[in-house]
Design a protein around this motif. Structure first.
Motif, mmCIF file in Angstrom:
data_model
loop_
_atom_site.group_PDB
_atom_site.id
_atom_site.type_symbol
_atom_site.label_atom_id
_atom_site.label_comp_id
_atom_site.label_asym_id
_atom_site.label_seq_id
_atom_site.Cartn_x
_atom_site.Cartn_y
_atom_site.Cartn_z
ATOM 1 N N GLN A 1 80.380 15.673 24.210
ATOM 2 C CA GLN A 1 80.276 15.959 22.768
ATOM 3 C C GLN A 1 81.505 16.707 22.271
ATOM 4 O O GLN A 1 82.006 16.448 21.175
ATOM 5 C CB GLN A 1 79.012 16.784 22.480
ATOM 6 C CG GLN A 1 77.719 15.986 22.541
ATOM 7 C CD GLN A 1 77.492 15.141 21.303
ATOM 8 O OE1 GLN A 1 78.380 14.923 20.491
ATOM 9 N NE2 GLN A 1 76.279 14.643 21.147
ATOM 10 N N VAL A 2 82.001 17.659 23.075
ATOM 11 C CA VAL A 2 83.189 18.407 22.649
ATOM 12 C C VAL A 2 84.388 17.465 22.572
ATOM 13 O O VAL A 2 85.136 17.466 21.592
ATOM 14 C CB VAL A 2 83.470 19.589 23.599
ATOM 15 C CG1 VAL A 2 84.801 20.252 23.252
ATOM 16 C CG2 VAL A 2 82.339 20.612 23.521
ATOM 17 N N HIS A 3 84.554 16.639 23.595
ATOM 18 C CA HIS A 3 85.685 15.706 23.578
ATOM 19 C C HIS A 3 85.662 14.824 22.324
ATOM 20 O O HIS A 3 86.654 14.721 21.616
ATOM 21 C CB HIS A 3 85.657 14.804 24.820
ATOM 22 C CG HIS A 3 86.199 15.467 26.046
ATOM 23 N ND1 HIS A 3 85.605 15.375 27.269
ATOM 24 C CD2 HIS A 3 87.277 16.243 26.236
ATOM 25 C CE1 HIS A 3 86.297 16.069 28.157
ATOM 26 N NE2 HIS A 3 87.306 16.610 27.554
ATOM 27 N N GLY A 4 84.516 14.197 22.093
ATOM 28 C CA GLY A 4 84.421 13.295 20.938
ATOM 29 C C GLY A 4 84.643 14.027 19.633
ATOM 30 O O GLY A 4 85.343 13.548 18.742
ATOM 31 N N GLY A 5 84.066 15.206 19.531
ATOM 32 C CA GLY A 5 84.204 15.978 18.300
ATOM 33 C C GLY A 5 85.638 16.423 18.064
ATOM 34 O O GLY A 5 86.156 16.339 16.945
ATOM 35 N N VAL A 6 86.277 16.885 19.116
ATOM 36 C CA VAL A 6 87.668 17.325 18.979
ATOM 37 C C VAL A 6 88.545 16.164 18.524
ATOM 38 O O VAL A 6 89.380 16.298 17.621
ATOM 39 C CB VAL A 6 88.198 17.922 20.310
ATOM 40 C CG1 VAL A 6 89.717 18.034 20.296
ATOM 41 C CG2 VAL A 6 87.566 19.285 20.565
ATOM 42 N N VAL A 7 88.322 14.994 19.114
ATOM 43 C CA VAL A 7 89.143 13.840 18.725
ATOM 44 C C VAL A 7 88.895 13.487 17.266
ATOM 45 O O VAL A 7 89.822 13.171 16.516
ATOM 46 C CB VAL A 7 88.859 12.640 19.648
ATOM 47 C CG1 VAL A 7 89.582 11.400 19.148
ATOM 48 C CG2 VAL A 7 89.302 12.966 21.069
ATOM 49 N N GLN A 8 87.643 13.585 16.846
ATOM 50 C CA GLN A 8 87.342 13.261 15.451
ATOM 51 C C GLN A 8 87.986 14.264 14.483
ATOM 52 O O GLN A 8 88.476 13.890 13.428
ATOM 53 C CB GLN A 8 85.826 13.208 15.233
ATOM 54 C CG GLN A 8 85.409 11.912 14.598
ATOM 55 C CD GLN A 8 83.932 11.609 14.783
ATOM 56 O OE1 GLN A 8 83.245 12.245 15.562
ATOM 57 N NE2 GLN A 8 83.443 10.619 14.072
ATOM 58 N N GLY A 9 87.997 15.538 14.879
ATOM 59 C CA GLY A 9 88.649 16.542 14.029
ATOM 60 C C GLY A 9 90.154 16.387 14.036
ATOM 61 O O GLY A 9 90.825 16.505 13.002
ATOM 62 N N MET A 10 90.692 16.102 15.204
ATOM 63 C CA MET A 10 92.125 15.859 15.345
ATOM 64 C C MET A 10 92.529 14.641 14.515
ATOM 65 O O MET A 10 93.611 14.590 13.928
ATOM 66 C CB MET A 10 92.385 15.605 16.830
ATOM 67 C CG MET A 10 93.787 15.754 17.282
ATOM 68 S SD MET A 10 93.849 15.492 19.088
ATOM 69 C CE MET A 10 93.302 17.061 19.694
ATOM 70 N N ALA A 11 91.627 13.659 14.473
ATOM 71 C CA ALA A 11 91.904 12.449 13.698
ATOM 72 C C ALA A 11 92.040 12.776 12.216
ATOM 73 O O ALA A 11 92.888 12.223 11.524
ATOM 74 C CB ALA A 11 90.803 11.420 13.919
ATOM 75 N N GLN A 12 91.227 13.715 11.738
ATOM 76 C CA GLN A 12 91.378 14.103 10.334
ATOM 77 C C GLN A 12 92.729 14.783 10.119
ATOM 78 O O GLN A 12 93.399 14.564 9.119
ATOM 79 C CB GLN A 12 90.265 15.046 9.867
ATOM 80 C CG GLN A 12 90.460 15.442 8.396
ATOM 81 C CD GLN A 12 89.377 16.334 7.819
ATOM 82 O OE1 GLN A 12 88.551 16.872 8.542
ATOM 83 N NE2 GLN A 12 89.384 16.488 6.511
ATOM 84 N N ALA A 13 93.141 15.593 11.080
ATOM 85 C CA ALA A 13 94.391 16.328 10.920
ATOM 86 C C ALA A 13 95.606 15.404 10.986
ATOM 87 O O ALA A 13 96.579 15.618 10.262
ATOM 88 C CB ALA A 13 94.497 17.409 11.999
ATOM 89 N N LEU A 14 95.546 14.390 11.836
ATOM 90 C CA LEU A 14 96.770 13.634 12.111
ATOM 91 C C LEU A 14 96.729 12.165 11.691
ATOM 92 O O LEU A 14 97.778 11.565 11.483
ATOM 93 C CB LEU A 14 97.090 13.702 13.608
ATOM 94 C CG LEU A 14 97.379 15.095 14.175
ATOM 95 C CD1 LEU A 14 97.626 15.006 15.671
ATOM 96 C CD2 LEU A 14 98.564 15.741 13.472
#
Lengths: 804, 274
Positions: free
Chosen positions: A692-705
């Motif tokens: 869950q952390v991995h997927g969530g981090v990628v999704q948040g990173m996706a918003q940033a980048l």
């Protein structure tokens, strides 16, 4: 009794592989579109190519005469079919404006993708061909895609309500009248920042899909849908179509992700049910990917103005927030409530006095409706406070971590003077159950090697450096476990926040858990079996988990808002307790002792002090089934239902650190390192938590980048496929270091908090703080998301006066 | 994601394919790996009424040492171009560029001939073969003819192929140990390049071509001219966009794209000169 005291089976905390995965990984899992439904008709929806247009006429004659076409409907044709408009369950203020919204537009299309006609045909291709043959005459009207433009009412989208403003919602908390103004007047430092939360497309792996199957007699309908919320959908479909609720059954088979986008009641679900009843035949629909980018809700979409006031040491003295929320063309199920879910979190993890002034005005635009998207309001809030904290640190000339340390709510503030856990009652009155922000932050900093990073940065970021190093951090608090029903009432939400579970020990001692949560990728079957196995002292593989079918699990409020474990999982533990209580009576009867003299350990009741006098729960289950020799007043069978209404939200927290390198020539950002230290309380299955952390981090990173739903001035979505809407793929994701602190929740027996949204909540601001940190030496102090190469390069050019 | 109706014909040989395409005229399209055409059809941006499937024409899949050049059959998959030992030895720039096309699934299905015939300026292999001075062999009802890569690209998705002609072979001159570089700049690894550069240098001669810097793949002749008249790499790279007419899109403005071309050409020449 807490789970740690009662832990006898050592199942909770194991890194168990997900039992869901073999079927998913081999393609054997059945999604809605995999269901074989003989005789089904196929629905296709003609969608408006205009963002805002009056529908002058619709000629369906060509389409209706095409081979395989059974019927063609316009919005007018179906007007009498709807008993009520499409539902919005969250009228956040008494005067909130909510324009009537029907599955097909009648007079006006209000976004590109708004349904205007529907075709039923005997094949999917015939239905798709026929929508091209429908002739609609539109009178195009101006698009409204800018939130401030929408506020001005220059163009009013919904004539019946006469304004584009849906509502204004305020949360002002002051120790004394004028406290906020006073704090800003007396502040040693203030910052005033403006951030744009761009629109995001949730982009679940499985697009939406629906099949409605009517029973031949009596009017019963089964609705299969790729939904997160079968229970809510059942009620809402019944209300909207005027179908007696007991005649509706909703089934969510395997569902391929949702991220909030399937927490809704959609036009196609209502169309399929209505037309299946009308035609007496099953009706199915599957969304195309490009259709999904327009016809399924978007997330985020806010303009945030945040001001911080701080004393000379940087301690926060007041926070003021003004939001404009982009509702899109209509209010979907919880659209207006999304900004409210963040409203309490704009002071983040900091010890703010009662000087808080939040106001959100939400507007209609001619774009796809927005609604809850992973984190829903909370990532936006965390972004604003955390990026603003970095701005404050720059204004003061101190290290951003040092500034945070001066402001964190301290561990001891979660306890009373005698050391009893009381939680921390924040300025707004909500109680944060438990926390230790400094511990999580210290751990994150150790993983990141923060001191060394700052040294490396000083060496690397010299004038003229081609690549600049940046370090960003975020400390977050997340409001999870949605939600205490009484709090929801105070926010005007249209339902409660409880969750239900039934635990049934079968005659052969195998266990069925029936849950009202509705997993769509979270691994609930694995985790819920672990909870029941731990509690009942049986093997996890002897526990089956039933869910997502309102005929099998009639009570439930489904899965969203990181609620499933903290509410639904706790309900399972509660139902197990009731089963154990009943079993104890039978055991006492068999062992001829008092119930209170029995202890229950590893699935066996034994008499305290006489361990040879014992009976396993398996034997009791069989005795309960035969009912040959039960104590008086005890009903046969070993089963219990329990509904858990949480007394508080749960408050996961943590610190994320991101290290980036920015190529100043091309503007490209490379994430070198990402550290996530999260605290979700006790963990049922750490493997799932990390996922869950991995997927969530990628999704948040996706918003940033990466990600942004881009509209042109005419209201056309320019990012309507996966080549243009940039969801990062596995090879674009940097290594992520995950670690945890464990601060159990004090408000539920499992001590759990929830982890579904945490990564998303922490990541966008951590990444953006790192990018800005890398570039601040060039004079860049603010940057819009996404930090795409073009945007970063433009910012560098602007900071350098256009020369290079 | 459902294309409009079409007829499907499978050709067993190049001759049969050409005959079929002649029979159905403008409304027919060749189907090779399908990784350019099928997505356009699913979006209904392309609606050919007949597909002539040449995917089973086996004798067009090869990589051969042909003396002064390497001959590559048009139906050779990207993955086979990437892994070819002949290309690794004689045209490593092309093998390397092929490893950057799309993702592994695309590389196992898509073909070099399909990519070139589609003439997408954003694709990697048209520009790379252009930089290498390749010659394309095309076959029509009257036989075969050669078209130089620099004469092949006529406009956006337009080439010198006649409606009844089929690309059958790509002849790539051997690089003879030239230094080379392939720079692909994108936001996600699997994407088309925002800007790409294929470049080689050898004893005063050079070839530089640009990906996604106009309506066709672009030969950056001004860069090569500057280099051959003794300009420094930095000076030569400043001419990177002289021959280009880039468009703006969601990923890059015209100005940014032009800037990127200069940076990437400089980096490519630096790498090729090592």
């Amino acid at each position: 009794m807490s789970i740690t005291e009662e832990r006898t089976n050592n199942v909770i905390g194991q890194r168990m592989l997900r039992r869901e995965d073999p079927a998913l990984l081999t393609g054997e899992a059945k999604f809605v579109n995999d269901l074989a439904i003989p005789g089904a008709l196929h629905l296709a929806v003609l969608r408006s190519p205009y963002a805002h247009a009056r529908i002058k006429s619709i000629d369906v004659s060509d389409a209706a005469s095409m081979p395989g076409v059974v019927a063609v409907y316009t919005g007018k044709d179906l007007q009498s079919t709807w008993a009520a408009p499409m539902p919005c369950a969250w009228p956040v203020t008494p005067d909130m404006k909510n324009p009537a919204h029907y599955p097909l537009a009648v007079d006006k299309a209000c976004y590109v993708g708004d349904g205007v006609a529907a075709v039923l045909a005997t094949s999917e291709s015939a239905s798709r061909d026929a929508i091209d043959a429908i002739d609609v005459v539109y009178e195009p009207l101006p698009a409204v895609i800018d939130l401030e433009d929408a506020l001005s009412d220059r163009v009013v989208i919904h004539d019946a309500i006469g304004t584009n403003t849906s509502y204004t919602w305020n949360l002002k908390v002051e120790a004394a009248e004028g406290a906020v103004d006073q704090a800003f007047k007396n502040a040693a430092f203030t910052v005033s920042e403006r951030y744009v939360q761009q629109r995001l497309i949730p982009m679940a792996m499985e697009p939406r899909a629906v099949a409605a199957v009517p029973q031949p007699f009596g009017g019963d309908v089964t609705l299969y849908s790729a939904t997160q919320v079968p229970h809510i959908l059942k009620v809402m479909t019944a209300i909207t179509l005027g179908i007696p609720e007991h005649q509706m059954r909703v089934v969510a088979p395997s569902v391929g992700g949702g991220f909030g986008s399937k927490l809704d009641v959609y036009a196609e679900e209502l169309l399929c049910v209505a037309l299946a009843r009308k035609h007496g035949a099953p009706v199915r629909w599957v969304e195309e990917r490009s259709e999904n980018t327009q016809a399924t809700i978007h997330g985020r979409g806010q303009i945030q103005n945040i001001e911080l006031a701080a004393d000379k040491d940087g301690r926060l003295t007041a926070v003021r927030v003004r939001l404009i929320g982009d509702m899109g063309a209509y209010l979907q199920l919880v659209t207006p409530g999304v900004p409210l879910l963040g409203a309490f979190l704009y002071a983040g993890v900091y010890d703010l006095p009662q000087a808080y002034d939040f106001s959100c005005t939400s507007v209609f635009t001619t774009m796809t409706p927005t609604d809850a998207y992973r984190g829903a309001g909370r990532p936006e809030a965390t972004y604003a406070i955390e990026v603003a904290m970095d701005a404050l640190a720059r204004a003061m000339g101190i290290d951003p971590y040092e500034l945070r340390k001066r402001n964190y709510i301290k561990k001891e503030q979660f306890y009373d003077a005698s050391g009893n856990p009381t939680g921390y009652t924040a300025f707004h009155g909500l109680n944060y159950d438990s926390g230790d922000h400094l511990a999580a932050a210290e751990k994150a900093m150790q993983h990141a090697d923060y001191v060394a990073l700052r040294k490396a940065q000083a060496t690397q970021n010299v004038p003229g450096a081609r690549k600049r190093l940046g370090v960003g951090m975020t400390s977050y608090f997340e409001m999870c476990g949605l939600a205490p029903s009484r709090v929801l009432a105070s926010l005007n939400y249209g339902a409660g926040g409880w969750e239900s579970a039934t635990v049934r020990v079968l005659p052969t001692s195998k266990v069925q858990v029936v849950t009202g949560t509705s997993p769509h990728g979270q691994g609930h079957e694995t985790s819920w079996a672990m909870i029941a196995a731990e509690k009942l002292g049986v093997a996890p593989e002897d526990v089956d988990v039933l869910h997502s079918d309102t005929a099998i699990a009639p009570l439930g409020l489904d899965t969203y808002g990181s609620r499933s474990l903290a509410v639904g999982g706790v309900a399972i533990a509660g139902a197990c307790d009731k089963v154990i209580d009943k079993a104890r009576l039978i055991a006492a009867h068999q062992l001829e002792c008092a119930a209170e003299d029995l202890q229950f350990e590893k699935g066996t009741f034994s008499v305290k002090g006489s361990p040879d006098k014992a009976v396993p729960i398996a034997a009791i289950a069989f005795a309960a089934f035969t009912a040959h020799n039960l104590p008086d007043g005890v009903e046969p069978n070993l089963e219990a239902q329990y509904t858990h209404d949480p007394k508080n939200f749960s408050w996961p927290f943590g610190t994320h650190v991101c290290v980036v390198e920015v190529d100043t020539e091309t503007g490209k950002v490379d994430v070198l390192k990402y550290v996530a230290v999260d605290d979700c309380g006790n963990q049922i299955n750490p493997l799932i938590v990390e996922g869950q952390v991995h997927g969530g981090v990628v999704q948040g990173m996706a918003q940033a980048l990466y990600e942004e739903a881009v509209y042109d001035g005419d209201g056309n979505l320019k990012t309507s496929n996966l080549a243009e809407y940039l969801v990062p793929a596995a090879c674009d994701v940097p290594p992520i270091t995950t670690d945890f602190t464990v601060t159990p929740s004090t408000t539920n027996q499992l001590g759990v908090k929830g982890i579904g949204e945490a990564g998303t909540i922490g990541a966008a601001s951590a990444v953006m703080n790192a990018v800005i940190d890398a570039l601040s030496g060039l004079g860049i102090t603010t940057l819009d998301m996404p930090a795409s190469p073009n945007n970063v390069w433009k910012a560098i050019q602007a900071a350098q006066g256009g020369t290079k | 994601m459902i294309p409009a109706a079409f007829d499907y014909k499978r050709a067993g040989s190049a001759e049969e394919a050409i005959s079929l395409i002649g029979q159905y005229g403008d409304e027919a399209k060749f189907l090779a790996g399908g990784h350019s055409l099928i997505p356009l059809m699913k979006l209904r941006l392309a609606q050919p009424t007949v597909l002539v499937d040449i995917g089973r024409v086996k004798d067009l899949s090869y990589v051969r040492d042909a003396g002064d050049h390497v001959a590559i059959g048009a139906l050779t998959r990207h993955m086979d171009v990437e892994k070819s030992p002949v290309l690794a030895q004689h045209a490593p720039l092309l093998a390397h560029a092929a490893s950057h096309v799309g993702d592994a699934q695309v590389r196992h299905r898509g073909t070099i001939g399909g990519s070139i015939a589609h003439a997408d300026p954003a694709s990697d292999l048209p520009a790379t073969t252009l930089a290498l001075g390749a010659t394309y062999v095309v076959q029509g009802p009257k036989g075969k003819r050669d078209i130089a890569a620099r004469d092949f690209y006529k406009g956006f998705l337009e080439s010198a192929l006649a409606a009844d002609e089929m690309l059958v072979e790509i002849k790539v001159p051997k690089m003879n140990g030239a230094g080379w570089s392939f720079q692909k700049f994108n936001r996600r690894a699997q994407d088309w390049a925002i800007v790409g550069v294929a470049a080689w240098r050898n004893n005063g001669t050079s070839g530089v071509a640009l990906v996604n810097m106009g309506s066709t793949p672009v030969l950056a002749s001004a860069v090569s001219s500057a280099l051959s008249s003794g300009a420094s790499i930095a000076d030569a790279a400043s001419h990177a966009a002289d021959d280009a007419e880039p468009q703006g899109d969601l990923n890059a403005s015209v100005e940014y794209r032009t800037h990127l071309a200069k940076v990437l050409v400089r980096r490519a020449l630096e790498e090729a000169s090592k």
